[in-house]
Design a protein around this motif. Structure first.
Motif, PDB file in Angstrom:
ATOM      1  N   GLY A  96       4.370   5.813   5.362  1.00 43.63           N
ATOM      2  CA  GLY A  96       4.585   5.806   6.806  1.00 43.63           C
ATOM      3  C   GLY A  96       5.931   5.199   7.151  1.00 43.63           C
ATOM      4  O   GLY A  96       6.690   5.761   7.953  1.00 43.63           O
ATOM      5  N   ALA A  97       6.260   4.069   6.505  1.00 44.36           N
ATOM      6  CA  ALA A  97       7.534   3.411   6.791  1.00 44.36           C
ATOM      7  C   ALA A  97       8.693   4.312   6.412  1.00 44.36           C
ATOM      8  O   ALA A  97       9.681   4.433   7.150  1.00 44.36           O
ATOM      9  CB  ALA A  97       7.618   2.086   6.039  1.00 44.36           C
ATOM     10  N   ALA A  98       8.579   4.979   5.252  1.00 46.97           N
ATOM     11  CA  ALA A  98       9.665   5.855   4.807  1.00 46.97           C
ATOM     12  C   ALA A  98       9.886   6.961   5.816  1.00 46.97           C
ATOM     13  O   ALA A  98      11.023   7.285   6.179  1.00 46.97           O
ATOM     14  CB  ALA A  98       9.339   6.441   3.436  1.00 46.97           C
ATOM     15  N   ARG A  99       8.800   7.546   6.310  1.00 46.48           N
ATOM     16  CA  ARG A  99       8.952   8.634   7.288  1.00 46.48           C
ATOM     17  C   ARG A  99       9.554   8.107   8.576  1.00 46.48           C
ATOM     18  O   ARG A  99      10.452   8.726   9.151  1.00 46.48           O
ATOM     19  CB  ARG A  99       7.588   9.255   7.564  1.00 46.48           C
ATOM     20  N   ILE A 104       2.504   9.019  10.618  1.00 44.24           N
ATOM     21  CA  ILE A 104       3.725   8.230  10.477  1.00 44.24           C
ATOM     22  C   ILE A 104       3.449   6.821  10.975  1.00 44.24           C
ATOM     23  O   ILE A 104       3.247   5.890  10.203  1.00 44.24           O
ATOM     24  CB  ILE A 104       4.899   8.852  11.258  1.00 44.24           C
ATOM     25  N   HIS A 105       3.377   6.690  12.297  1.00 40.54           N
ATOM     26  CA  HIS A 105       3.233   5.351  12.868  1.00 40.54           C
ATOM     27  C   HIS A 105       1.899   4.728  12.512  1.00 40.54           C
ATOM     28  O   HIS A 105       1.813   3.576  12.101  1.00 40.54           O
ATOM     29  CB  HIS A 105       3.401   5.431  14.382  1.00 40.54           C
ATOM     30  N   GLU A 106       0.833   5.507  12.640  1.00 47.42           N
ATOM     31  CA  GLU A 106      -0.493   4.962  12.372  1.00 47.42           C
ATOM     32  C   GLU A 106      -0.635   4.557  10.912  1.00 47.42           C
ATOM     33  O   GLU A 106      -1.348   3.609  10.590  1.00 47.42           O
ATOM     34  CB  GLU A 106      -1.564   5.986  12.733  1.00 47.42           C
ATOM     35  N   ALA A 107       0.066   5.285  10.031  1.00 45.64           N
ATOM     36  CA  ALA A 107      -0.035   4.939   8.611  1.00 45.64           C
ATOM     37  C   ALA A 107       0.604   3.584   8.344  1.00 45.64           C
ATOM     38  O   ALA A 107       0.197   2.862   7.449  1.00 45.64           O
ATOM     39  CB  ALA A 107       0.643   6.003   7.763  1.00 45.64           C
ATOM     40  N   SER A 141       0.840  -1.194   0.000  1.00 51.83           N
ATOM     41  CA  SER A 141       0.000   0.000   0.000  1.00 51.83           C
ATOM     42  C   SER A 141       0.875   1.245   0.000  1.00 51.83           C
ATOM     43  O   SER A 141       1.900   1.297   0.671  1.00 51.83           O
ATOM     44  CB  SER A 141      -0.897  -0.026   1.235  1.00 51.83           C
ATOM     45  N   ALA A 142       0.470   2.243  -0.768  1.00 55.13           N
ATOM     46  CA  ALA A 142       1.267   3.465  -0.852  1.00 55.13           C
ATOM     47  C   ALA A 142       1.305   4.172   0.494  1.00 55.13           C
ATOM     48  O   ALA A 142       2.331   4.700   0.897  1.00 55.13           O
ATOM     49  CB  ALA A 142       0.699   4.386  -1.914  1.00 55.13           C
TER      50      ALA A 142
END
Lengths: 302, 648
Positions: A127-130, A202-205, A121-122
Motif C-alpha cells: 500500500g505504501a509503495a503504491r 492503496i490507502h486502506e492497505a 507487513s507485506a
C-alpha cells in the motif's frame, strides 16, 4: 487577539465539518444503489468509538507507528489553515504559501507511509509503495495546476490565486483537479475505500494494522484532506471575487457539496480501474492541468 | 579579525598533519581548532560582508601567495569547516586505530590534507595555486577512498575516481592556462569586461561538472561514495562535490558568459535532478543510493544557478536572485543532511557489516539514535517542511514561478523545470520512505541486523551536530538569509542594494508552529494510546498466522512501480525463473540496476579506444628495416606537403 480568534474559528470549522463529507458520499452511493444507507453522521460515531478504544500495536512497531498518524494529521490540518475560505479570506497568507501547502500534504504522505512500513507487513508495504508512486504523477498535476492559477492571476499566494476569472481554462482545470482529488483521497476509480481485497487497495492497505485513537487520527485527517481538496477545487474554478460575501459563502458551500455529490456519483457509477490504468488516468489529469496552463498563458497574453 | 582566525585555522590544520601519525588526540585538537578558525572567519565574512585580502611575499611555483575571502567563498568555507570538524570526530570512532592499525594514521593525515587543500582552493585567487591545491585534494581524497584497499571493488572505485578526477583536472588545466595566456597573469579576479573569454566557460563546465557529478558526468561518483569509509563519503558528497559547484558559481560570476550558458546549466540541472533520483530508486546498496541522491541535489543547485544565469542574460531580472539564493542555500542544506545521512549509513554499516538493504531491517530498536537521526535527514532531503531542504527548494520554486510570471522566453524553461522539480521531490520522498522502512523498520532480515549495536558517543555527537544544523535552518531561515544574500550579491553586484522581499519570516514562524503542533499531537496521541491500554501483538497482516521477516516488502518490490516507468533509461537487468507446472519446485527473480551511463556508453567507448591503440601498437615491433621505411614514408609525405603547400 483577532488573529487568534480567527484561527480558532477556522480550525473548529475545518475539524468539525470535515467528517461530514464521507457521510454525504456514502449517502449518495446508498441512494443510487436503492439502499437506505448509513446515517450521514456515521463517521462522527466511528471517530468517537475509535477514540475510546484501546490500541493494539505490532510487536515490531516503534513509537513512530503512533507519531506518524499524529504528524500527518497535524500537517493536513496545517495545510487546511493555509487555505483561504472564500469571502473570509486567508488567515495566514504570504508569498509562496501555496508551495508550503503542497509540501505539507507531502509530509502527511511521508508520515502515513512511514507508519505503514512499521509493521513489516507485506500488504502495508504494498500500500505504501503504491501511495508514494502514484503521488509522483499527482504531484506533477498539482504543480501544473498551481502554475496555471499563478499565470492566470499573476500571483504566488493562495489568496489572490484562488479568485481567478472563469474561462475555458477553468473547465480543464476543474477536470484535472477533480481527478487529482479522487487519486489523492483514494476514491474510485483509483482506489476503493470499501474493498475487502487487500491486494487491490492503496490507502486502506496502509492502515490495516492501525486501531483505536491512531486510526481515528488517520480517518479524521483523511476527511480533512478530502474537504481541503474540495475547497481548493471550488475556489480554483469559481470566480468568487465578483460575488457579494454572502453569495460567495453560499457558492463555496454549494460548490463543495457539488464536488462531494460528484465523488459519490463517480463512485456509484464506475468500477475501480486496473492498476495499469491508474498511471494513464493520472497522466491524463496532468495533461488537463497542463492544457489549463497553456490556456491561461494565451488568455493573459491578450 | 579574520586574519588571526584564518591563521589559527591554517596552523591548526598543518599541526594536525604533523601530529597525525603519532598523536591522534593532538591531531583531533588541531583539526578542531582549524575547523573552528575557518568557521569563525566564514561567519565573520558572511555577517559583515567584509572582503578580506592578503598578499604574501612567499612564492609557490613562482607566483606570490594571494588569499581572498569574500561572502561567496565564506559560504563554502563554513560548510567545509563544519563537515571537516564533525567528520574528524566521527572518524575517530568509525576508523579507530584498534580496528584498523595499518590505515588509521594515513586516514588522519589524508583527512587533514584534504580539508586543508579544499580550504586553500576556496581562498586562493591564483589560478596556478588553485590547480595545485585541487590536485592535492584529489590525491588525498583518493587515498581516503582506498583506505580499505584489500577489497578489489574499493580499488576499482578508487581507480575510476582518480581517472575521472584527472579528466576534470585536464579540462581545468586548459581552462586556467588559456585564461592566464589571454590575461597575461595567473591572478583571478572579475573579468566581466573581456568578452573574448566567454567560450572558456565550456571548459570550466566540463571540468567542474565532472567534479560536481553532473548527470552524464557522474560515472565515478556512485562507486567512490559507496566504497569509501562513511565519513569520507560524507565529506566527498557534502563538500568535495560542492567544490565543483563553487568553481562554477565563482567563474560564472567572474567571467563573461556565453548567451547559451544559463540554458545549458539549467537543462543539465533538471536532468541531473530527475535522473539522479530515478537511479537512486533502483539501488539496493544503502550508500550507493545516497550517492545517487547527491546527483539529484547537485541538479537542484544547478537549476538555481542556471536560472540565475538566464536572468542575468535578460537584463538582470530580479527572480534570478531568488533562484541563485535557493541554489546556494541548498549547498549548505545538502552538505548538512547528506553528510548526516552518510554518517548514519556508516553507523549502520559499522554495526551490521553490510550495506545491502535486503539484509537489514528493524534496526530502530537496537539503534534508536541512528534511526531517528536518519529519519530527520530523510525528511530534510525529501524537501519536506519544517526542515531545511524545503526552505531552499521553496526559494528555487519562487524563482521559477517569478520567471514564469515574467512571461519572457525564460518561462518556457521555468515551467518544465518547476514541474520536474515537483516530480523530483515526490520521487525522493518515495525513495526515502523505502530506505527508512526497509532498513530501520519492520523485522531484521538477517542475523547481522538482529545483532546490531548502537554506535558510540563520538559518532552520535557528530550526527547530532549536523541534525541540529538541519533543524536550525528549517526553523529560523531568517537568520541565515542575509548571509546567503551577501554571497549572491558577490556573484552579481547589480542585484545588491534593493531588498528582495521574501516571506521567509512567515515561513519560519509557520515551521515553528507546525513543529509545535506536530509534537503536541504526537505526544497527546501517545499518551492517549498508553492510557487507553496499549497492547502488543504480532503483526496482523490480514490474519496470516506465521509471518516471517522474509515476507516483508523489500527495497526492490517497493520501488518496482517507479522503476518500471524509468526502465527505458535505467535498463535494469532482470533474471527471472517463473514457477511452472502444477506443483512448481523453484522460482526466482532478481533485478539489478547497472551504472547505465558507465556500462553502456563510457566503457564501450573505452574499449574502442583500447582496440585502436592496440592496433597502433602493432607498428612498433623493433625491426629497424621497418622503422627506416616509416622514416622514408614520413619524409615523402612531408615533401609532398611542401610541394603542394608551396604553391599557396
Amino acid at each position: 487577539m483577532i488573529l487568534i480568534f480567527n484561527l480558532t474559528f477556522r480550525l473548529a470549522l475545518w475539524l468539525l465539518l470535515a467528517p461530514l463529507l464521507p457521510g454525504v458520499i456514502n449517502k449518495v452511493k446508498a441512494w443510487v444503489a436503492g439502499r437506505r444507507g448509513a446515517p450521514m453522521f456515521q463517521l462522527y460515531y466511528d471517530l468517537a468509538k475509535q477514540w475510546r478504544k484501546g490500541v493494539v500495536m505490532s510487536t515490531l512497531a516503534s513509537p513512530g507507528f503512533i507519531a506518524g498518524p499524529a504528524v500527518a494529521w497535524a500537517a493536513v490540518t496545517g495545510a487546511a489553515m493555509l487555505m483561504p475560505l472564500g469571502p473570509a479570506g486567508g488567515a495566514l497568507s504570504f508569498r509562496g504559501d501555496v508551495l508550503l501547502l503542497v509540501y505539507l500534504l507531502a509530509l502527511a504522505r511521508f508520515c502515513t507511509a512511514w507508519a505503514a512500513m512499521e509493521t513489516g507487513s507485506a500488504f502495508e508495504g504494498m500500500g505504501a509503495a503504491r501511495e508514494v508512486s502514484y503521488a509522483v504523477l499527482a504531484e506533477a498535476a498539482i504543480i501544473a495546476a498551481v502554475l496555471s492559477l499563478s499565470v492566470q492571476t499573476g500571483s504566488v499566494s493562495l489568496i489572490t490565486m484562488l479568485s481567478p476569472s472563469a474561462g475555458a481554462g477553468a473547465v480543464l482545470l476543474a477536470a484535472g483537479l477533480f481527478a487529482v482529488l479522487l487519486s489523492e483521497n483514494c476514491r474510485v476509480p483509483f482506489d476503493d475505500p470499501n474493498t475487502h481485497l487487500e491486494l487491490t487497495m492503496i490507502h486502506e492497505a496502509m492502515i490495516l494494522d492501525h486501531s483505536g485513537p491512531p486510526l481515528a487520527a488517520i480517518l479524521h485527517g483523511a476527511s480533512v484532506k478530502l474537504l481541503l481538496f474540495a475547497v481548493l477545487l471550488v475556489q480554483a474554478v469559481l470566480p468568487m471575487r465578483e460575488l457579494s460575501p454572502l453569495a460567495a459563502a453560499g457558492a463555496l458551500a454549494a460548490g463543495v457539496l457539488t464536488v462531494t455529490l460528484s465523488v459519490g456519483l463517480v463512485e456509484s457509477l464506475m468500477a475501480r480501474l486496473a492498476f495499469r490504468r491508474v498511471t494513464l488516468l493520472l497522466t491524463t489529469a496532468f495533461l488537463l492541468c497542463l492544457f489549463a496552463l497553456l490556456v491561461a498563458w494565451k488568455g493573459g497574453a491578450k | 579579525m579574520i586574519k588571526p582566525l584564518i591563521t589559527i585555522s591554517g596552523v591548526g590544520m598543518l599541526a594536525s598533519i604533523l601530529a597525525a601519525a603519532r598523536a591522534p588526540r593532538l591531531w583531533l585538537g588541531g583539526v578542531l581548532a582549524g575547523a573552528a578558525g575557518g568557521l569563525g572567519a566564514a561567519v565573520l565574512a558572511l555577517s559583515t560582508g567584509f572582503v578580506w585580502e592578503w598578499r604574501s611575499e612567499l612564492t609557490i611555483g613562482g607566483e606570490a601567495v594571494h588569499l581572498r575571502l569574500d561572502a561567496l567563498s565564506a559560504l563554502f568555507l563554513a560548510l567545509l569547516s563544519l563537515i571537516g570538524g564533525a567528520g574528524a570526530v566521527y572518524g575517530r570512532e568509525y576508523w579507530d586505530g584498534r580496528a584498523h592499525p595499518r590505515s588509521a594514521w594515513s586516514e588522519r593525515v589524508c583527512w587533514s590534507a584534504l580539508v586543508l587543500c579544499l580550504g586553500v582552493v576556496l581562498l586562493t585567487v591564483n589560478g596556478l595555486h588553485f590547480l595545485i591545491a585541487l590536485e592535492l585534494s584529489t590525491l588525498s581524497a583518493y587515498f581516503l577512498v582506498t583506505l580499505d584497499r584489500q577489497r578489489s571493488e574499493v580499488r576499482a572505485a578508487g581507480w575510476l575516481y582518480l581517472a575521472a578526477s584527472h579528466a576534470a583536472t585536464l579540462c581545468l588545466l586548459a581552462f586556467f592556462t588559456l585564461m592566464a595566456v589571454r590575461t597575461g597573469s595567473w591572478e583571478l579576479a572579475s573579468m566581466r569586461d573581456r568578452p573574448e573569454l566567454a567560450p572558456l566557460f565550456w571548459l570550466a563546465l566540463a571540468g567542474f561538472g565532472l567534479k560536481a557529478g553532473l548527470f552524464p558526468l557522474h560515472i565515478w561518483l556512485p562507486s567512490a561514495h559507496a566504497n569509501a569509509p562513511s565519513h569520507v563519503s560524507a565529506i566527498l558528497s557534502g563538500v568535495t562535490l560542492k567544490i565543483g559547484i563553487y568553481g562554477l558559481v565563482r567563474f560564472s560570476g567572474w567571467l563573461p558568459m556565453p548567451p547559451q550558458a544559463g540554458w545549458v546549466v539549467a537543462f543539465l540541472g533538471v536532468s541531473s535532478a530527475v535522473l539522479g533520483v530515478a537511479f537512486a530508486l533502483g539501488q539496493h546498496d544503502l550508500k550507493r543510493l545516497l550517492a545517487y541522491h547527491s546527483v539529484e541535489n547537485i541538479g537542484i543547485i544547478l537549476i538555481g544557478l542556471g536560472f540565475a544565469l538566464v536572468a542575468m542574460g535578460q537584463g538582470n531580472a530580479r527572480w534570478g536572485r531568488l533562484a541563485l539564493a535557493g541554489g546556494l542555500l541548498h549547498v549548505w542544506n545538502h552538505g548538512l543532511f547528506k553528510s548526516l545521512l552518510f554518517f548514519a549509513a556508516g553507523s549502520v554499516l559499522h554495526a551490521t557489516g553490510t550495506r545491502e538493504m535486503s539484509r537489514l531491517g528493524g534496526l530502530w530498536r537496537l539503534m534508536p539514535w541512528t534511526a531517528s537521526l536518519f529519519a530527520l535527514g530523510a525528511v530534510a532531503i525529501s524537501g519536506l517542511p519544517p526542515l531545511n531542504g524545503f526552505v531552499s527548494e521553496w526559494l528555487v520554486y519562487l524563482g521559477l514561478f517569478d520567471a514564469t510570471l515574467a512571461r519572457g522566453s525564460s518561462a518556457w524553461a521555468a515551467i518544465p523545470a518547476a514541474i520536474l522539480l515537483g516530480v523530483t521531490g515526490a520521487l525522493a520522498l518515495a525513495c526515502f520512505v523505502k530506505v527508512c522502512g526497509v532498513v530501520f523498520l519492520g523485522a531484521p532480515r538477517s542475523r547481522a541486523a538482529a545483532d546490531a549495536r548502537e554506535s558510540g558517543p563520538a559518532m552520535r555527537g557528530a550526527m547530532l551536530v549536523l541534525g541540529a544544523g538541519c533543524v536550525a535552518i528549517g526553523l529560523a531561515p531568517v537568520l541565515f538569509w542575509p548571509a546567503v544574500l551577501r554571497a549572491v550579491d558577490v556573484w552579481n553586484p547589480v542585484w545588491g542594494g534593493a531588498a528582495t522581499p521574501v516571506a521567509l519570516s512567515s515561513l519560519g514562524m509557520l515551521h515553528v508552529a507546525l513543529t509545535l503542533l506536530a509534537l503536541g499531537a504526537a505526544g497527546w496521541l501517545w499518551r492517549k494510546a498508553r492510557r487507553g491500554g496499549l497492547r502488543r501483538a504480532v503483526t496482523w497482516d490480514c490474519g496470516y498466522a506465521a509471518p516471517t521477516p522474509r515476507m516483508q516488502y523489500t527495497a526492490g518490490s517497493f520501488s518496482s512501480i517507479i522503476n518500471e516507468w524509468f526502465a527505458s533509461i535505467l535498463r535494469p537487468e532482470r533474471h527471472e525463473h517463473r514457477p511452472e507446472g502444477l506443483l512448481p519446485v523453484s522460482a526466482s527473480f532478481t533485478e539489478h540496476t547497472p551504472e547505465t551511463v558507465l556500462e553502456r556508453i563510457v566503457m564501450p567507448a573505452g574499449r574502442v579506444v583500447m582496440r585502436v591503440s592496440t592496433a597502433a601498437r602493432g607498428l612498433q615491433h623493433g625491426r629497424v628495416q621497418s622503422y627506416l621505411l616509416y622514416l622514408l614514408i614520413g619524409l615523402a609525405a612531408l615533401a609532398v606537403l611542401v610541394v603542394l603547400g608551396g604553391g599557396s
